[in-house]
Design a protein around this motif. Structure first.
Motif, PDB file in Angstrom:
ATOM      1  N   ASP A  61      56.709  61.513 -72.910  1.00  0.00           N
ATOM      2  CA  ASP A  61      56.146  62.311 -73.999  1.00  0.00           C
ATOM      3  C   ASP A  61      57.227  62.565 -75.037  1.00  0.00           C
ATOM      4  O   ASP A  61      58.423  62.549 -74.724  1.00  0.00           O
ATOM      5  N   LEU A  62      56.778  62.807 -76.260  1.00  0.00           N
ATOM      6  CA  LEU A  62      57.702  63.137 -77.346  1.00  0.00           C
ATOM      7  C   LEU A  62      57.423  64.567 -77.783  1.00  0.00           C
ATOM      8  O   LEU A  62      56.266  64.930 -78.029  1.00  0.00           O
ATOM      9  N   ALA A  63      58.479  65.375 -77.852  1.00  0.00           N
ATOM     10  CA  ALA A  63      58.310  66.771 -78.261  1.00  0.00           C
ATOM     11  C   ALA A  63      59.284  67.101 -79.380  1.00  0.00           C
ATOM     12  O   ALA A  63      60.358  66.497 -79.487  1.00  0.00           O
ATOM     13  N   SER A  64      58.879  68.086 -80.185  1.00  0.00           N
ATOM     14  CA  SER A  64      59.765  68.540 -81.265  1.00  0.00           C
ATOM     15  C   SER A  64      60.868  69.417 -80.677  1.00  0.00           C
ATOM     16  O   SER A  64      60.794  69.825 -79.522  1.00  0.00           O
ATOM     17  N   SER A  65      61.855  69.746 -81.502  1.00  0.00           N
ATOM     18  CA  SER A  65      62.978  70.562 -81.011  1.00  0.00           C
ATOM     19  C   SER A  65      62.492  71.945 -80.580  1.00  0.00           C
ATOM     20  O   SER A  65      63.135  72.607 -79.779  1.00  0.00           O
ATOM     21  N   THR A  66      61.330  72.363 -81.119  1.00  0.00           N
ATOM     22  CA  THR A  66      60.800  73.674 -80.736  1.00  0.00           C
ATOM     23  C   THR A  66      59.817  73.569 -79.571  1.00  0.00           C
ATOM     24  O   THR A  66      59.148  74.529 -79.216  1.00  0.00           O
ATOM     25  N   GLY A  67      59.697  72.370 -79.015  1.00  0.00           N
ATOM     26  CA  GLY A  67      58.889  72.213 -77.799  1.00  0.00           C
ATOM     27  C   GLY A  67      57.429  71.839 -78.032  1.00  0.00           C
ATOM     28  O   GLY A  67      56.643  71.836 -77.088  1.00  0.00           O
ATOM     29  N   ASN A  68      57.065  71.520 -79.263  1.00  0.00           N
ATOM     30  CA  ASN A  68      55.670  71.121 -79.511  1.00  0.00           C
ATOM     31  C   ASN A  68      55.432  69.669 -79.100  1.00  0.00           C
ATOM     32  O   ASN A  68      56.221  68.793 -79.458  1.00  0.00           O
ATOM     33  N   TRP A  69      54.329  69.440 -78.416  1.00  0.00           N
ATOM     34  CA  TRP A  69      53.961  68.072 -78.018  1.00  0.00           C
ATOM     35  C   TRP A  69      53.606  67.280 -79.277  1.00  0.00           C
ATOM     36  O   TRP A  69      52.855  67.761 -80.134  1.00  0.00           O
ATOM     37  N   ILE A  70      54.116  66.056 -79.381  1.00  0.00           N
ATOM     38  CA  ILE A  70      53.806  65.247 -80.571  1.00  0.00           C
ATOM     39  C   ILE A  70      53.035  63.986 -80.197  1.00  0.00           C
ATOM     40  O   ILE A  70      52.014  63.665 -80.811  1.00  0.00           O
ATOM     41  N   ALA A  71      53.535  63.260 -79.198  1.00  0.00           N
ATOM     42  CA  ALA A  71      52.933  61.946 -78.943  1.00  0.00           C
ATOM     43  C   ALA A  71      53.366  61.445 -77.566  1.00  0.00           C
ATOM     44  O   ALA A  71      54.215  62.056 -76.909  1.00  0.00           O
ATOM     45  N   ARG A  72      52.753  60.316 -77.162  1.00  0.00           N
ATOM     46  CA  ARG A  72      53.101  59.686 -75.875  1.00  0.00           C
ATOM     47  C   ARG A  72      53.460  58.234 -76.161  1.00  0.00           C
ATOM     48  O   ARG A  72      52.789  57.570 -76.973  1.00  0.00           O
ATOM     49  N   GLY A  73      54.537  57.783 -75.491  1.00  0.00           N
ATOM     50  CA  GLY A  73      54.964  56.412 -75.763  1.00  0.00           C
ATOM     51  C   GLY A  73      55.672  55.786 -74.591  1.00  0.00           C
ATOM     52  O   GLY A  73      55.595  56.286 -73.458  1.00  0.00           O
ATOM     53  N   ILE A  74      56.373  54.695 -74.853  1.00  0.00           N
ATOM     54  CA  ILE A  74      57.067  53.960 -73.795  1.00  0.00           C
ATOM     55  C   ILE A  74      58.563  53.953 -74.086  1.00  0.00           C
ATOM     56  O   ILE A  74      58.990  53.657 -75.206  1.00  0.00           O
ATOM     57  N   TRP A  75      59.313  54.289 -73.064  1.00  0.00           N
ATOM     58  CA  TRP A  75      60.763  54.463 -73.160  1.00  0.00           C
ATOM     59  C   TRP A  75      61.496  53.140 -72.960  1.00  0.00           C
ATOM     60  O   TRP A  75      61.124  52.345 -72.107  1.00  0.00           O
ATOM     61  N   ASN A  76      62.544  52.906 -73.762  1.00  0.00           N
ATOM     62  CA  ASN A  76      63.448  51.781 -73.507  1.00  0.00           C
ATOM     63  C   ASN A  76      64.837  52.155 -74.023  1.00  0.00           C
ATOM     64  O   ASN A  76      65.094  52.108 -75.220  1.00  0.00           O
ATOM     65  N   LYS A  77      65.734  52.505 -73.107  1.00  0.00           N
ATOM     66  CA  LYS A  77      67.055  52.985 -73.561  1.00  0.00           C
ATOM     67  C   LYS A  77      67.918  51.843 -74.087  1.00  0.00           C
ATOM     68  O   LYS A  77      68.906  52.054 -74.775  1.00  0.00           O
ATOM     69  N   THR A  78      67.545  50.596 -73.797  1.00  0.00           N
ATOM     70  CA  THR A  78      68.312  49.451 -74.278  1.00  0.00           C
ATOM     71  C   THR A  78      68.050  49.196 -75.765  1.00  0.00           C
ATOM     72  O   THR A  78      68.903  48.694 -76.485  1.00  0.00           O
ATOM     73  N   SER A  79      66.848  49.524 -76.220  1.00  0.00           N
ATOM     74  CA  SER A  79      66.436  49.200 -77.585  1.00  0.00           C
ATOM     75  C   SER A  79      66.855  50.302 -78.560  1.00  0.00           C
ATOM     76  O   SER A  79      66.940  51.477 -78.188  1.00  0.00           O
ATOM     77  N   ARG A  80      67.071  49.887 -79.806  1.00  0.00           N
ATOM     78  CA  ARG A  80      67.321  50.865 -80.856  1.00  0.00           C
ATOM     79  C   ARG A  80      66.052  51.719 -81.049  1.00  0.00           C
ATOM     80  O   ARG A  80      66.115  52.878 -81.396  1.00  0.00           O
ATOM     81  N   LEU A  81      64.903  51.079 -80.823  1.00  0.00           N
ATOM     82  CA  LEU A  81      63.638  51.816 -80.831  1.00  0.00           C
ATOM     83  C   LEU A  81      63.460  52.406 -79.430  1.00  0.00           C
ATOM     84  O   LEU A  81      62.844  51.803 -78.569  1.00  0.00           O
ATOM     85  N   ARG A  82      64.054  53.597 -79.238  1.00  0.00           N
ATOM     86  CA  ARG A  82      64.088  54.187 -77.890  1.00  0.00           C
ATOM     87  C   ARG A  82      62.693  54.422 -77.341  1.00  0.00           C
ATOM     88  O   ARG A  82      62.451  54.275 -76.159  1.00  0.00           O
ATOM     89  N   VAL A  83      61.808  54.906 -78.209  1.00  0.00           N
ATOM     90  CA  VAL A  83      60.428  55.129 -77.771  1.00  0.00           C
ATOM     91  C   VAL A  83      59.490  54.463 -78.771  1.00  0.00           C
ATOM     92  O   VAL A  83      59.686  54.605 -79.984  1.00  0.00           O
ATOM     93  N   ARG A  84      58.531  53.723 -78.260  1.00  0.00           N
ATOM     94  CA  ARG A  84      57.431  53.230 -79.105  1.00  0.00           C
ATOM     95  C   ARG A  84      56.214  54.066 -78.754  1.00  0.00           C
ATOM     96  O   ARG A  84      55.860  54.195 -77.582  1.00  0.00           O
ATOM     97  N   LEU A  85      55.587  54.623 -79.783  1.00  0.00           N
ATOM     98  CA  LEU A  85      54.483  55.559 -79.563  1.00  0.00           C
ATOM     99  C   LEU A  85      53.140  54.831 -79.646  1.00  0.00           C
ATOM    100  O   LEU A  85      52.941  53.965 -80.508  1.00  0.00           O
ATOM    101  N   TYR A  86      52.238  55.225 -78.752  1.00  0.00           N
ATOM    102  CA  TYR A  86      50.907  54.593 -78.720  1.00  0.00           C
ATOM    103  C   TYR A  86      49.771  55.609 -78.766  1.00  0.00           C
ATOM    104  O   TYR A  86      48.648  55.259 -79.080  1.00  0.00           O
ATOM    105  N   VAL A  87      50.084  56.867 -78.415  1.00  0.00           N
ATOM    106  CA  VAL A  87      49.031  57.853 -78.192  1.00  0.00           C
ATOM    107  C   VAL A  87      49.396  59.154 -78.891  1.00  0.00           C
ATOM    108  O   VAL A  87      50.538  59.616 -78.769  1.00  0.00           O
ATOM    109  N   PHE A  88      48.439  59.722 -79.627  1.00  0.00           N
ATOM    110  CA  PHE A  88      48.732  60.950 -80.375  1.00  0.00           C
ATOM    111  C   PHE A  88      47.797  62.104 -79.972  1.00  0.00           C
ATOM    112  O   PHE A  88      47.656  63.075 -80.691  1.00  0.00           O
ATOM    113  N   GLN A  89      47.129  61.952 -78.810  1.00  0.00           N
ATOM    114  CA  GLN A  89      46.304  63.044 -78.268  1.00  0.00           C
ATOM    115  C   GLN A  89      46.800  63.341 -76.862  1.00  0.00           C
ATOM    116  O   GLN A  89      46.901  62.421 -76.040  1.00  0.00           O
ATOM    117  N   PRO A  90      47.088  64.622 -76.575  1.00  0.00           N
ATOM    118  CA  PRO A  90      47.778  64.957 -75.322  1.00  0.00           C
ATOM    119  C   PRO A  90      47.028  64.551 -74.053  1.00  0.00           C
ATOM    120  O   PRO A  90      47.647  64.253 -73.041  1.00  0.00           O
TER     121      PRO A  90
END
Ligand code: SAH
Length: 416
Positions: A61-90
């Motif tokens: 999940d992706l959250a703002s610095s204040t803890g608000n849920w923003i989106a859901r995606g897929i993690w890849n620490k190797t890529s410069r694109l650390r997270v690719r987002l696919y879903v914007f409903q919790p």
């Protein structure tokens, strides 16, 4: 024919995976805005910390610095694109059903666009433009070419191919490599070639606007054919009647056959530096009975110079070069190269001639490209009137939240 499957080099995610997050990626302060606007790429520079220990390819999940849920995606620490987002409903899971549904919607759009001719070819999935960052799928008659540009998609390849199989019943699926170096940047290695079913080693024939083209699915450039130029070829053909046409960077001769046969050009000279490409262009011209086509293997810059020096002139010049700018830093050099070939093309045009000039560099904006052309008009002393500014064919949608997906420009202009 071969049915061999490549070795596995990425661990597949199970079709039964819940699609719910294993960790939360927390953004730095003031970095959340693009993601509330549904931009799908989270760069490492935007991330404050990760709560949890996700494995590359797992759901976060992706959250703002204040803890608000923003989106859901897929993690890849190797890529410069650390997270690719696919879903914007919790409540929405990022599971197999989601990928199936997105592919189903993508297939339905191509049907609406009238691109479901079983003998035809179309881009079925256009990455972010279809909500599937990292996935491109092209259909060539009864076969599919799949190009994977993210580890998250690579780990879900079986889920994706199952959906494609259920929806489209292809005779075979091939995997094509990503652009140079991209797989390494994602930290993945997917072997190219046969993936499912049977794909012939010889060309597959497809129909486009009434013409036939042979496509080399296993070895051809891109996934075999430049589907994005489909309607631009027809737009050029509409203006080609009676003209002597130069198709520079012709690849397999898409513009050449369209201008010669549909457009009734008086003759076409097709040039590409790749002998493999010009062999395909010759075969495609012959396949369509285009008898007034000459195909040459030469370097574009040299050949444009030579043609000018020899006093040759044309009624239409088509320029469809490869990507000149691969990064922001390369933009200035790229614009100089565009200027140079366009200047040469303009010099070769007779008064009233038609310039069809393309750029597939995403880094070069439409405005950059038009400004470059205005420089050409100024330097050459010719007047250039733009007739059409076109993009990629409609089976290549881009997301309004990810303008990086818009890459192709095709300007058609009259040069007096
Ligand atoms: N117009 C084509 C696609 C062109 S893609 C179509 O509609 O199918 C760009 C082509 O430029 C490739 O085929 C590549 O082989 C060729 N190319 C790259 N560098 C070149 C050069 N310096 N001179 C001539 N052709 C070149």
């Amino acid at each position: 024919m071969s049915t061999q499957k490549p070795d596995r080099t990425v661990e597949p995610i199970s079709v039964h995976s819940t699609g719910m997050p294993v960790a939360t990626v927390v953004l730095k302060a003031k970095k959340a805005r693009p993601f509330f606007g549904k931009h799908p790429w989270v760069l490492d520079s935007a991330i404050e910390r990760v709560d949890g220990e996700p494995v590359d390819g797992e759901v976060v999940d992706l959250a703002s610095s204040t803890g608000n849920w923003i989106a859901r995606g897929i993690w890849n620490k190797t890529s410069r694109l650390r997270v690719r987002l696919y879903v914007f409903q919790p409540e929405q899971r990022l599971d197999a059903a989601l990928f199936c549904a997105r592919i189903e919607q993508a297939v339905a759009l191509r049907k609406q666009l009238g691109l479901d001719d079983p003998e035809g070819a179309a881009r079925i999935v256009s990455s972010e433009g279809d909500g599937l960052s990292g996935l491109v799928v092209d259909r060539y008659a009864g076969y599919l070419a799949v190009q994977v540009t993210s580890l998250g998609i690579a780990r879900r390849l079986d889920i994706i191919c199952d959906s494609l199989q259920n929806l489209l019943h292809p005779q075979g699926i091939v995997l094509r490599g990503a652009e140079r170096g991209l797989a390494a940047l994602e930290g993945m290695h997917l072997p190219e070639g046969h993936y499912r079913g049977r794909v012939p080693e010889s060309p597959i024939f497809v129909r486009e606007h009434g013409l036939r083209y042979g496509v080399d699915l296993l070895e051809g450039q891109k996934t075999g054919f430049y589907l994005d130029q489909r309607d631009n070829r027809q737009a050029a053909a509409r203006l080609a009647r009676g003209r002597r046409v130069l198709d520079m960077f012709c690849y397999s001769g898409g513009f050449t056959a369209a201008c010669s046969v549909s457009g009734k050009a008086s003759s076409v000279l097709a040039v590409d530096s790749s002998a493999r490409a010009t062999t395909l262009a010759r075969a495609n011209a012959d396949l369509n009975g285009a008898s007034n086509v000459t195909v040459e293997t030469s370097d574009a810059f040299d050949r444009l110079d030579q043609l000018f020096a020899a006093g040759e002139r044309f009624g239409m010049v088509i320029l469809d070069p490869p990507k000149f700018a691969r990064s922001r830093a390369a933009l200035e050099d790229a614009l100089r190269a565009y200027h140079r070939i366009n200047r040469l093309a303009v010099d070769l045009l007779e008064p009233g001639g038609i310039l069809v000039t393309c750029s597939c560099s995403g880094q070069v904006s439409r405005d950059d490209f038009l400004v470059m052309l205005s420089g050409v008009a100024q330097r050459s002393g010719r007047s250039i009137s733009v007739i059409e500014v076109r993009g990629a064919a409609p089976d290549h949608p881009f997301s309004i939240s990810c303008l990086e997906g818009e890459y192709l420009k095709c300007v058609i202009a009259r040069v007096v």
